[in-house]
Design a protein around this motif. Sequence first.
Motif, PDB file in Angstrom:
ATOM      1  N   ALA A  60       0.830  -1.202   0.000  1.00 45.56           N
ATOM      2  CA  ALA A  60       0.000   0.000   0.000  1.00 45.56           C
ATOM      3  C   ALA A  60       0.869   1.258   0.000  1.00 45.56           C
ATOM      4  CB  ALA A  60      -0.934  -0.001   1.200  1.00 45.56           C
ATOM      5  N   LEU A  61       2.018   1.210   0.681  1.00 48.74           N
ATOM      6  CA  LEU A  61       2.926   2.360   0.691  1.00 48.74           C
ATOM      7  C   LEU A  61       3.443   2.676  -0.709  1.00 48.74           C
ATOM      8  CD1 LEU A  61       5.060   1.858   3.917  1.00 48.74           C
ATOM      9  CD2 LEU A  61       3.533   3.748   3.400  1.00 48.74           C
ATOM     10  N   LYS A  62       3.753   1.628  -1.471  1.00 50.35           N
ATOM     11  CA  LYS A  62       4.217   1.839  -2.844  1.00 50.35           C
ATOM     12  C   LYS A  62       3.127   2.494  -3.690  1.00 50.35           C
ATOM     13  CE  LYS A  62       6.706  -1.199  -4.998  1.00 50.35           C
ATOM     14  NZ  LYS A  62       7.221  -2.473  -5.570  1.00 50.35           N
ATOM     15  N   ILE A  67       0.676   4.356  -2.526  1.00 54.57           N
ATOM     16  CA  ILE A  67       0.506   5.722  -2.027  1.00 54.57           C
ATOM     17  C   ILE A  67       1.552   6.641  -2.644  1.00 54.57           C
ATOM     18  CG2 ILE A  67       0.736   7.164   0.040  1.00 54.57           C
ATOM     19  CD1 ILE A  67      -0.594   4.829   1.587  1.00 54.57           C
ATOM     20  N   GLN A  68       2.775   6.158  -2.779  1.00 54.97           N
ATOM     21  CA  GLN A  68       3.824   6.964  -3.411  1.00 54.97           C
ATOM     22  C   GLN A  68       3.488   7.253  -4.866  1.00 54.97           C
ATOM     23  OE1 GLN A  68       7.473   4.811  -2.806  1.00 54.97           O
ATOM     24  NE2 GLN A  68       7.994   6.052  -1.015  1.00 54.97           N
ATOM     25  N   LYS A  69       2.847   6.312  -5.515  1.00 53.91           N
ATOM     26  CA  LYS A  69       2.520   6.469  -6.930  1.00 53.91           C
ATOM     27  C   LYS A  69       1.297   7.368  -7.136  1.00 53.91           C
ATOM     28  CE  LYS A  69       1.485   3.694 -11.019  1.00 53.91           C
ATOM     29  NZ  LYS A  69       1.282   2.333 -11.525  1.00 53.91           N
ATOM     30  N   LYS A  70       0.205   7.103  -6.396  1.00 52.50           N
ATOM     31  CA  LYS A  70      -1.062   7.803  -6.612  1.00 52.50           C
ATOM     32  C   LYS A  70      -1.283   8.983  -5.675  1.00 52.50           C
ATOM     33  CE  LYS A  70      -3.785   3.894  -8.279  1.00 52.50           C
ATOM     34  NZ  LYS A  70      -4.999   3.106  -8.034  1.00 52.50           N
ATOM     35  N   GLY A  71      -0.759   8.887  -4.473  1.00 55.30           N
ATOM     36  CA  GLY A  71      -1.055   9.873  -3.443  1.00 55.30           C
ATOM     37  C   GLY A  71      -2.033   9.289  -2.438  1.00 55.30           C
ATOM     38  N   LEU A  72      -1.926   9.745  -1.203  1.00 57.13           N
ATOM     39  CA  LEU A  72      -2.732   9.176  -0.120  1.00 57.13           C
ATOM     40  C   LEU A  72      -4.224   9.427  -0.318  1.00 57.13           C
ATOM     41  CD1 LEU A  72      -2.879   7.771   2.625  1.00 57.13           C
ATOM     42  CD2 LEU A  72      -2.492   9.986   3.694  1.00 57.13           C
ATOM     43  N   GLY A  73      -4.595  10.642  -0.669  1.00 56.57           N
ATOM     44  CA  GLY A  73      -6.010  10.979  -0.817  1.00 56.57           C
ATOM     45  C   GLY A  73      -6.698  10.199  -1.922  1.00 56.57           C
ATOM     46  N   LYS A  74      -6.060  10.134  -3.086  1.00 53.11           N
ATOM     47  CA  LYS A  74      -6.648   9.416  -4.222  1.00 53.11           C
ATOM     48  C   LYS A  74      -6.759   7.922  -3.939  1.00 53.11           C
ATOM     49  CE  LYS A  74      -5.536  12.173  -8.274  1.00 53.11           C
ATOM     50  NZ  LYS A  74      -4.787  12.191  -9.537  1.00 53.11           N
ATOM     51  N   TYR A  75      -5.725   7.364  -3.329  1.00 51.14           N
ATOM     52  CA  TYR A  75      -5.723   5.928  -3.055  1.00 51.14           C
ATOM     53  C   TYR A  75      -6.804   5.566  -2.040  1.00 51.14           C
ATOM     54  CZ  TYR A  75      -3.890   1.248  -2.132  1.00 51.14           C
ATOM     55  OH  TYR A  75      -3.750  -0.107  -1.992  1.00 51.14           O
ATOM     56  N   ALA A  76      -6.923   6.364  -0.991  1.00 52.09           N
ATOM     57  CA  ALA A  76      -7.951   6.101   0.021  1.00 52.09           C
ATOM     58  C   ALA A  76      -9.345   6.240  -0.584  1.00 52.09           C
ATOM     59  CB  ALA A  76      -7.786   7.045   1.196  1.00 52.09           C
ATOM     60  N   LYS A  77      -9.517   7.215  -1.457  1.00 54.34           N
ATOM     61  CA  LYS A  77     -10.821   7.417  -2.097  1.00 54.34           C
ATOM     62  C   LYS A  77     -11.168   6.240  -3.004  1.00 54.34           C
ATOM     63  CE  LYS A  77     -13.496  10.886  -4.565  1.00 54.34           C
ATOM     64  NZ  LYS A  77     -13.475  12.196  -5.227  1.00 54.34           N
TER      65      LYS A  77
END
Length: 78
Positions: free
Chosen positions: A55-57, A59-69
Amino acid sequence: MSRVCQLTGTRANNGMSVSHSHIRTKKLQQANLQQRRLWWEEENKWINIRVTTRALKTIQKKGLGKYAKSLGVDLNKL
């Protein structure tokens, strides 16, 4: 605290240890969880979260907000 990723919900997997003589015993394959303090760009604040390295990888690629959404996770509740 349970060993579950707070974003993806990843948890332990059941598996088998196989010896040289092919004797099989049950084992748990735990998720590689890391406690991280991540910056949430949209809200301009830090979030302490327990996530898998996979998930960290992402998040680095997409960003935390977009990934969580995309996962349907409300970061305000974490």
